[in-house]
Design a protein around this motif. Structure first.
Motif, mmCIF file in Angstrom:
data_model
loop_
_atom_site.group_PDB
_atom_site.id
_atom_site.type_symbol
_atom_site.label_atom_id
_atom_site.label_comp_id
_atom_site.label_asym_id
_atom_site.label_seq_id
_atom_site.Cartn_x
_atom_site.Cartn_y
_atom_site.Cartn_z
ATOM 1 N N ILE A 62 0.257 -5.002 9.016
ATOM 2 C CA ILE A 62 -0.463 -3.924 8.334
ATOM 3 C C ILE A 62 -0.718 -2.816 9.343
ATOM 4 O O ILE A 62 -1.480 -2.993 10.284
ATOM 5 N N GLY A 63 -0.112 -1.671 9.145
ATOM 6 C CA GLY A 63 -0.341 -0.561 10.053
ATOM 7 C C GLY A 63 0.293 -0.805 11.411
ATOM 8 O O GLY A 63 0.917 -1.825 11.671
ATOM 9 N N GLU A 64 0.114 0.150 12.290
ATOM 10 C CA GLU A 64 0.683 0.053 13.627
ATOM 11 C C GLU A 64 -0.020 -1.032 14.434
ATOM 12 O O GLU A 64 -1.220 -0.981 14.662
ATOM 13 N N LYS A 65 0.756 -2.051 14.874
ATOM 14 C CA LYS A 65 0.242 -3.164 15.676
ATOM 15 C C LYS A 65 -0.928 -3.877 14.986
ATOM 16 O O LYS A 65 -1.822 -4.387 15.630
ATOM 17 N N SER A 66 -0.937 -3.855 13.672
ATOM 18 C CA SER A 66 -1.989 -4.543 12.897
ATOM 19 C C SER A 66 -3.381 -4.060 13.264
ATOM 20 O O SER A 66 -4.337 -4.821 13.254
ATOM 21 N N LYS A 67 -3.498 -2.793 13.568
ATOM 22 C CA LYS A 67 -4.817 -2.253 13.899
ATOM 23 C C LYS A 67 -5.624 -1.902 12.650
ATOM 24 O O LYS A 67 -6.836 -1.788 12.695
ATOM 25 N N ILE A 68 -4.920 -1.721 11.538
ATOM 26 C CA ILE A 68 -5.593 -1.344 10.303
ATOM 27 C C ILE A 68 -5.769 -2.581 9.438
ATOM 28 O O ILE A 68 -4.809 -3.298 9.152
ATOM 29 N N SER A 69 -6.992 -2.855 9.014
ATOM 30 C CA SER A 69 -7.259 -4.020 8.174
ATOM 31 C C SER A 69 -6.954 -3.691 6.716
ATOM 32 O O SER A 69 -6.829 -2.525 6.332
ATOM 33 N N LEU A 70 -6.851 -4.732 5.902
ATOM 34 C CA LEU A 70 -6.624 -4.524 4.478
ATOM 35 C C LEU A 70 -7.745 -3.695 3.872
ATOM 36 O O LEU A 70 -7.517 -2.781 3.095
ATOM 37 N N GLN A 71 -8.956 -4.015 4.213
ATOM 38 C CA GLN A 71 -10.120 -3.276 3.754
ATOM 39 C C GLN A 71 -11.286 -3.640 4.651
ATOM 40 O O GLN A 71 -11.175 -4.513 5.508
ATOM 41 N N GLU A 130 -4.918 8.739 6.224
ATOM 42 C CA GLU A 130 -3.812 9.681 6.313
ATOM 43 C C GLU A 130 -2.717 9.234 5.354
ATOM 44 O O GLU A 130 -2.285 8.078 5.374
ATOM 45 N N LEU A 131 -2.272 10.185 4.529
ATOM 46 C CA LEU A 131 -1.268 9.845 3.528
ATOM 47 C C LEU A 131 0.047 9.444 4.187
ATOM 48 O O LEU A 131 0.501 10.081 5.137
ATOM 49 N N THR A 132 0.635 8.403 3.641
ATOM 50 C CA THR A 132 1.967 7.991 4.096
ATOM 51 C C THR A 132 3.019 8.784 3.329
ATOM 52 O O THR A 132 2.715 9.463 2.336
ATOM 53 N N GLU A 187 3.137 7.735 -0.244
ATOM 54 C CA GLU A 187 2.012 8.228 -1.049
ATOM 55 C C GLU A 187 2.168 9.707 -1.361
ATOM 56 O O GLU A 187 1.815 10.159 -2.467
ATOM 57 N N VAL A 188 2.681 10.476 -0.403
ATOM 58 C CA VAL A 188 2.928 11.911 -0.648
ATOM 59 C C VAL A 188 3.931 12.084 -1.779
ATOM 60 O O VAL A 188 3.760 12.926 -2.673
ATOM 61 N N LYS A 189 4.972 11.266 -1.759
ATOM 62 C CA LYS A 189 5.989 11.328 -2.806
ATOM 63 C C LYS A 189 5.411 10.946 -4.166
ATOM 64 O O LYS A 189 5.730 11.567 -5.187
ATOM 65 N N GLU A 190 4.545 9.933 -4.183
ATOM 66 C CA GLU A 190 3.916 9.502 -5.435
ATOM 67 C C GLU A 190 3.046 10.607 -6.021
ATOM 68 O O GLU A 190 3.040 10.828 -7.241
ATOM 69 N N LEU A 191 2.339 11.342 -5.167
ATOM 70 C CA LEU A 191 1.494 12.434 -5.640
ATOM 71 C C LEU A 191 2.330 13.593 -6.163
ATOM 72 O O LEU A 191 1.973 14.237 -7.162
ATOM 73 N N GLU A 192 3.422 13.880 -5.485
ATOM 74 C CA GLU A 192 4.302 14.953 -5.955
ATOM 75 C C GLU A 192 4.883 14.606 -7.322
ATOM 76 O O GLU A 192 4.949 15.459 -8.211
ATOM 77 N N LYS A 224 -3.046 8.979 -12.375
ATOM 78 C CA LYS A 224 -2.920 9.415 -10.998
ATOM 79 C C LYS A 224 -2.807 8.194 -10.083
ATOM 80 O O LYS A 224 -3.509 7.194 -10.284
ATOM 81 N N PRO A 225 -1.930 8.236 -9.098
ATOM 82 C CA PRO A 225 -1.786 7.093 -8.167
ATOM 83 C C PRO A 225 -3.119 6.784 -7.480
ATOM 84 O O PRO A 225 -3.859 7.692 -7.095
ATOM 85 N N ARG A 226 -3.422 5.501 -7.323
ATOM 86 C CA ARG A 226 -4.651 5.082 -6.651
ATOM 87 C C ARG A 226 -4.399 5.000 -5.145
ATOM 88 O O ARG A 226 -3.679 4.132 -4.668
ATOM 89 N N ILE A 227 -4.995 5.933 -4.430
ATOM 90 C CA ILE A 227 -4.822 6.007 -2.980
ATOM 91 C C ILE A 227 -6.210 5.961 -2.346
ATOM 92 O O ILE A 227 -7.099 6.730 -2.730
#
Length: 446
Positions: free
Chosen positions: A168-177, A256-258, A261-266, A280-283
């Motif tokens: 999850i994320g770079e080097k698992s630094k970002i938790s699920l929630q 920060e939008l991936t 996610e940017v494509k989904e919003l467009e 609307k996409p849930r972000i």
């Protein structure tokens, strides 16, 4: 031969604990206590060392002047203090030893919360040494070293596997929630089901080596006091299972939008012009980044990294908490058993009293019913005898009086006569049961 003055002994005892001073001179605590008494040297109480550890400046009891003896000479013991050999020998007679240990417990302080107070002093000394060694080991810990404990090794392998499957994320630094935002059901299920636990689930990949190194020291220390680590963040101490949870604190930052996610919003912006029902996409608005600060939870007790202190600095307190919480669970378990036994005995006693009460009530009610029958029979006889002696006996013929006297004999429990129509009277029954009621006619007219 050692020559020790009162002032030297006084300075030693008030500089260090009584037990450590005894260790210095290879004496038993009992012997040192006797020497202090013989020289009239005061010893510090347990409160003195507690205040000292908390940063206070407690006053010393001054050394009394003008005492007959100013020094003492004694030979060293043939064997070193029990702590030196990691064994505890009997000191003097059993009674003398128990009294001395009880007296020394007032001067002995190991942890500031005194959570080992339930232990005998011999074991507390052993635990002190183990915890001191663990604290010293944590002070020179190298997170790159492989753990020596087999359970810690397995925990590390399982964590690495988890990270690979849940990148999850770079080097698992970002938790699920956010850890605090986890559902209560998920956390309860995690805590109550060892097979679902994974050490890596609530920490970042960068903290894994540190966590494993800490667990390696803790597990090895607990093994020395009879503990048994198990997979799933469990340790058996004194036949009680103690579970724990290691988590890493998180910082909340704007998400920060991936690219996805940017494509989904467009796509959503284009589609909503054509179709009003497009959702609307849930972000998420925020990400939760592991910040390297660990939290170690044992029961309701939480040990955390702070600015001025790390878990490595209090690893002895963590080890103590495992031992204390095991004792606490045993105490609670024993209290539950004792309470259950008390309720059981109370229920048995209540049932015995209920049976006795009902039996007494039944006998008493029967007595009252029998007495009422006797009183009724006496009343009938008195009435009929009065009628027989009355001048106006035409209204009450002799046949009717004789019939009534027979019924009185039937009612009277002393006569207990069986009536040819009513049969045998049950004198102990209630008046309601003994009441003579008209019999209903049979359905077939019989």
């Amino acid at each position: 031969m050692i020559r020790l003055t009162r002032k030297e002994l006084y300075n030693d005892i008030w500089t260090d604990t009584l037990s450590k001073t005894a260790l210095k001179y290879q004496l038993s605590t009992v012997q040192l206590k006797k020497i202090c008494n013989s020289l009239n040297v005061p010893t510090p109480s347990g409160g003195y060392w507690t205040k000292l550890r908390l940063g206070c400046n407690p006053e010393r009891t001054p050394l009394p002047d003008n005492f007959d003896k100013d020094y003492i000479e004694f030979g060293r013991a043939e064997e070193a203090h029990p702590l030196v050999n990691e064994a505890v020998d009997e000191i003097g007679t059993k009674a003398e030893s128990e009294d001395a240990l009880k007296a020394e417990s007032d001067n002995y302080v190991f942890d500031k919360e005194n959570k080992l107070g339930f232990m005998k002093l011999e074991r507390r000394l052993t635990v002190e040494k183990i915890c001191s060694n663990a604290l010293a080991q944590a002070g020179k810990i190298k997170y790159t070293d492989e753990p020596s404990n087999k359970i810690a090794q397995q925990e590390k392998k399982l964590a690495i596997k988890w990270f690979k499957l849940n990148k999850i994320g770079e080097k698992s630094k970002i938790s699920l929630q956010s850890y605090e935002a986890q559902s209560h059901y998920r956390l309860d299920h995690y805590i109550s089901n060892p097979e679902t636990r994974n050490l890596a689930e609530y920490i970042g990949e960068d903290s894994l080596n540190r966590v494993i190194s800490l667990l390696d020291i803790i597990y090895n220390a607990l093994v020395k006091v009879g503990g048994t680590p198990k997979i799933g963040c469990l340790v058996s101490v004194d036949n009680e299972i103690v579970d724990f949870l290691v988590t890493e604190k998180q910082d909340q930052i704007a998400h920060e939008l991936t690219a996805k996610e940017v494509k989904e919003l467009e796509t959503y912006d284009k589609e909503k012009l054509k179709y009003s029902y497009i959702s609307k996409p849930r972000i998420r608005k925020y990400d939760h980044i592991f910040n390297g600060k660990l939290r170690f939870s044992i029961g309701a007790k939480i040990f955390s990294d702070h600015r001025d202190i790390k878990l490595e600095d209090i690893i002895d307190e963590i080890i103590i908490e495992f031992i204390y919480f095991s004792h606490y669970k045993t105490t609670v378990h024993n209290d539950i058993i004792a309470e259950e036994e008390r309720r059981k005995q109370k229920a048995i006693k209540d049932e015995e009293l209920r049976v006795i009460y009902n039996d007494e009530a039944e006998k008493f009610n029967a007595l009252v019913n029998i007495a009422n029958d006797w009183k009724t029979a006496q009343t009938i006889r008195e009435f009929l005898n009065s009628m027989a002696s009355s001048k106006d006996n035409v209204k009450f013929p002799q046949e009717w009086i004789e019939w009534g006297l027979k019924k009185a004999d039937w009612i009277d429990p002393l006569s207990d006569r069986e009536d040819e129509v009513f049969g045998k009277r049950k004198h102990a029954d209630s008046n309601e049961k003994k009441a003579l009621k008209n019999k209903e006619r049979s359905y077939y007219g019989w």
